[in-house]
Design an enzyme around this catalytic site. Structure first.
Site, PDB file in Angstrom:
ATOM      1  N   LYS A 282       4.775 -48.883  -0.631  1.00 32.82           N
ATOM      2  CA  LYS A 282       4.344 -49.608   0.566  1.00 32.82           C
ATOM      3  C   LYS A 282       2.820 -49.732   0.580  1.00 32.82           C
ATOM      4  O   LYS A 282       2.135 -48.881   0.004  1.00 32.82           O
ATOM      5  CB  LYS A 282       4.771 -48.830   1.818  1.00 32.82           C
ATOM      6  CG  LYS A 282       6.247 -48.919   2.145  1.00 32.82           C
ATOM      7  CD  LYS A 282       6.550 -48.196   3.454  1.00 32.82           C
ATOM      8  CE  LYS A 282       8.034 -48.252   3.786  1.00 32.82           C
ATOM      9  NZ  LYS A 282       8.523 -49.615   4.046  1.00 32.82           N
ATOM     10  N   ARG A 356      19.619 -48.045   3.027  1.00 30.56           N
ATOM     11  CA  ARG A 356      21.000 -48.464   2.764  1.00 30.56           C
ATOM     12  C   ARG A 356      21.602 -47.688   1.598  1.00 30.56           C
ATOM     13  O   ARG A 356      22.809 -47.465   1.546  1.00 30.56           O
ATOM     14  CB  ARG A 356      21.031 -49.982   2.521  1.00 30.56           C
ATOM     15  CG  ARG A 356      20.210 -50.427   1.354  1.00 30.56           C
ATOM     16  CD  ARG A 356      19.896 -51.926   1.390  1.00 30.56           C
ATOM     17  NE  ARG A 356      18.754 -52.234   2.248  1.00 30.56           N
ATOM     18  CZ  ARG A 356      18.263 -53.464   2.415  1.00 30.56           C
ATOM     19  NH1 ARG A 356      18.812 -54.495   1.798  1.00 30.56           N
ATOM     20  NH2 ARG A 356      17.232 -53.660   3.210  1.00 30.56           N
TER      21      ARG A 356
HETATM   22  N1  BES Z   1      12.018 -47.729   6.718  1.00 32.97           N
HETATM   23  C1  BES Z   1      11.841 -49.067   6.291  1.00 32.97           C
HETATM   24  C2  BES Z   1      12.029 -50.067   7.418  1.00 32.97           C
HETATM   25  C3  BES Z   1      10.900 -50.183   8.397  1.00 32.97           C
HETATM   26  C4  BES Z   1       9.720 -50.801   8.030  1.00 32.97           C
HETATM   27  C5  BES Z   1      11.046 -49.735   9.674  1.00 32.97           C
HETATM   28  C6  BES Z   1       8.703 -50.935   8.951  1.00 32.97           C
HETATM   29  C7  BES Z   1      10.031 -49.882  10.604  1.00 32.97           C
HETATM   30  C8  BES Z   1       8.858 -50.478  10.231  1.00 32.97           C
HETATM   31  C9  BES Z   1      12.854 -49.412   5.206  1.00 32.97           C
HETATM   32  O1  BES Z   1      13.199 -48.374   4.359  1.00 32.97           O
HETATM   33  C10 BES Z   1      12.227 -50.464   4.369  1.00 32.97           C
HETATM   34  O2  BES Z   1      11.249 -50.191   3.761  1.00 32.97           O
HETATM   35  N2  BES Z   1      12.794 -51.650   4.366  1.00 32.97           N
HETATM   36  C11 BES Z   1      12.279 -52.745   3.632  1.00 32.97           C
HETATM   37  C12 BES Z   1      13.429 -53.482   3.012  1.00 32.97           C
HETATM   38  C13 BES Z   1      13.003 -54.535   2.038  1.00 32.97           C
HETATM   39  C14 BES Z   1      12.404 -53.890   0.800  1.00 32.97           C
HETATM   40  C15 BES Z   1      14.200 -55.363   1.663  1.00 32.97           C
HETATM   41  C16 BES Z   1      11.511 -53.642   4.599  1.00 32.97           C
HETATM   42  O3  BES Z   1      11.953 -53.787   5.741  1.00 32.97           O
HETATM   43  O4  BES Z   1      10.459 -54.114   4.229  1.00 32.97           O
HETATM   44 MN    MN Z   2      11.863 -48.214   2.722  1.00 34.04          MN
END
Ligand code: BES
Ligand code: MN
Ligand code: ZN
Length: 499
Positions: A282, A356
């Site tokens: 991230k 997931r």
């Molecule tokens: N924990 C995150 C989702 C999230 C992101 C919650 C920001 C709250 C704020 C999750 O694990 C994630 O990183 N999801 C990705 C999925 C993508 C790679 C398809 C996302 O939402 O960017």
């Molecule tokens: Mn994630």
């Protein structure tokens, strides 16, 4: 905070600090009229000066001083504007209660007597109004400074709230009191877990907390370690955990309040104790907030605690999948293929779509409890935050009855959710050339395709998925866990018992 109900004779009070509703056009209700009479129309004369604004939730502090001719029974009145006796709705009542209590907390009062529930709230009874006040009081006095070395003295002097009731109301009032105390304790558990930093709140820590909650509440708790998780064949869950020095945990909590043969409701929580994204790292900005990526798990622990506190006549299983998502030499890489507990294989195209990957195995595992209904709760996608913002959690289910039940539980607690689609068409994007499915589709509709991924594993029971990415915590100056959706889930289970 201490809470109690009390039948009170206003003329017998001494040095009281009182919360009083005032209606539209400065109309006094029974409570305000009684105090007005005792004080030579102090309330009416104060209101005539016009300092209590017309807006619902406006407040005005009035100090009471005895004069040689008039003995005044109170130290403080906080007047709180309500709509009209008929028309205050539940949001307005909650807001008005919040501002009234906030004003009272800002004074030196150590206890307060509330008459706010005199206001009529459309389609809500006394129990709801008492419960609302208990929850708001606990919310306003919740503190996030347990991690500070230099803690300020307790900002709030208020230690007790009494609810003035008459005899007929006492059964409903104690129901409201009991529910309010149990649900806000569950909310507090969830907030505390969410707010705890990632170096403290690890998968092991979540397991320990679950055991503690189980001990004091008669919930059977089992915490499975890496070896046991491996033996179950949870290859997808383990793949996420393998990049971290922190070993994963599978937490299973069983509360048996219902008949032995009754199929349980299962709650499944995402417990990523820190989400760096893994090799699909991230960006740095606000990454600290990924300590909240275990808020689904926290809401399962909080709800289990509330359900057991209330002694609900129902069987509930709580399952938490806990791991840390880290990049390392051992971490999963884009393109890796893993085998889930269901036997389906998954091509991991993005290691940041890890929620997931752990939940899918939990959804397979939970079938062994032969649940009638399974609800998973997860901070699953940033896309859900884009779609719904911070007010509603995303609700995904193909079951209309379940959808309605969850929405209505959300509405009555103010912990709302909003239905999102799950149609077959959205499954398309999850196709992989190499495995049974990929773990991501394109960016479009990201919250929906994530839910579709989970749907492939939620077999053999009614299922709903709550994406709480936008609602589980607040960013900015008010940064902190919200304890959501503990109120929604607990209310859903309370409602199920009533059926
Ligand atoms: N924990 C995150 C989702 C999230 C992101 C919650 C920001 C709250 C704020 C999750 O694990 C994630 O990183 N999801 C990705 C999925 C993508 C790679 C398809 C996302 O939402 O960017
Ligand atoms: Mn994630
Ligand atoms: Zn995540």
């Amino acid at each position: 905070m201490q809470f109690s109900t009390k039948t009170i004779a206003p003329e017998k009070l001494k040095k009281a600090s009182i919360l009083l509703p005032i209606y539209r056009n400065d109309r006094l209700g029974v409570a305000a009229a009684t105090f007005d009479k005792l004080t030579g129309s102090l309330i009416a004369r104060t209101l005539a000066r016009g300092d209590l604004a017309a807006k619902v939730g406006s407040t005005l502090l009035v100090h009471g001083f005895s004069t040689p001719s008039q003995a005044v029974t109170f130290d403080r009145l906080v007047l709180v504007r309500m709509e009209g006796e008929q028309a205050t709705n539940k949001k307005q009542f909650t807001e008005a209660t919040r501002s009234g209590l906030r004003h009272m907390i800002s004074t030196a009062a150590t206890e307060t007597i509330s008459y706010l529930h005199e206001a009529e709230v459309s389609s809500k009874d006394l129990a709801w109004k008492i419960r609302c006040q208990v929850m708001v009081s606990n919310e306003l006095t919740y503190r996030t400074d347990q991690w500070k070395g230099n803690r300020e003295a307790d900002a709030s002097k208020l230690k007790a709230v009494q609810f003035a009731i008459d005899k007929e109301g006492s059964a409903l009032a104690s129901k409201g009191l009991k529910e309010g105390i149990a649900i806000s304790a569950g909310v507090q558990t969830a907030k505390d877990l969410g707010n705890a930093p990632g170096n403290v709140c690890t998968p092991i820590y979540l397991g320990e907390r679950a055991k503690q909650i189980g001990k004091s509440n008669k919930i059977k708790v089992q915490v499975l370690n890496e070896k046991q998780i491996k033996a179950l064949g949870m290859g997808s869950f383990l793949a996420v955990a393998q990049g971290s020095e922190q070993p994963p945990r599978l937490i299973v909590m069983e509360y048996k309040g219902g008949p032995a043969k009754q199929a349980p409701v299962a709650l499944v929580g995402k417990g990523i104790t820190f989400d760096t994204g893994g090799i699909s790292l991230k960006p740095g900005a606000e990454m600290d907030e990924m300590k909240f990526d275990m808020c689904g798990a926290a809401s399962v622990l909080g709800t289990m605690q509330a359900v057991a506190d209330l002694g609900l006549p129902i069987n509930v299983v709580g399952v938490v999948v806990a791991a840390e998502n880290m990049p390392s030499g051992k971490a999963i890489k884009p393109g890796d293929i893993v085998k889930s507990m269901s036997g389906q294989t998954i091509e991991i195209l993005n290691t940041d779509a890890e929620g997931r990957l752990i939940l899918c195995d939990a959804l397979t595992y939970v079938a062994r409890f032969k649940p009638s209904t399974v609800i998973d709760i997860a901070t699953l996608t940033g896309a859900c935050v884009i779609a719904l913002g911070g007010h509603h959690s995303g609700l995904f289910t193909a079951n209309e009855t379940l959808s309605n039940a969850l929405r209505s539980a959300g509405d009555s607690t103010g912990d709302t959710c909003w239905p999102m689609p799950l149609d077959e068409e959205y499954h398309e994007g999850l196709k992989s050339n190499f495995a049974d499915m990929a773990n991501i589709a394109s960016r479009a509709g990201g919250a929906i395709t994530a839910a579709c991924f989970l749907a492939k594993f939620a077999k053999g029971y009614d299922w709903a998925h709550l994406d709480i990415a936008g609602t589980a915590w607040k960013s900015g100056a008010a940064k902190g866990g919200t304890g959501r959706p503990v109120p929604l889930l607990t209310q859903y289970l309370i409602d199920r018992c009533a059926k």
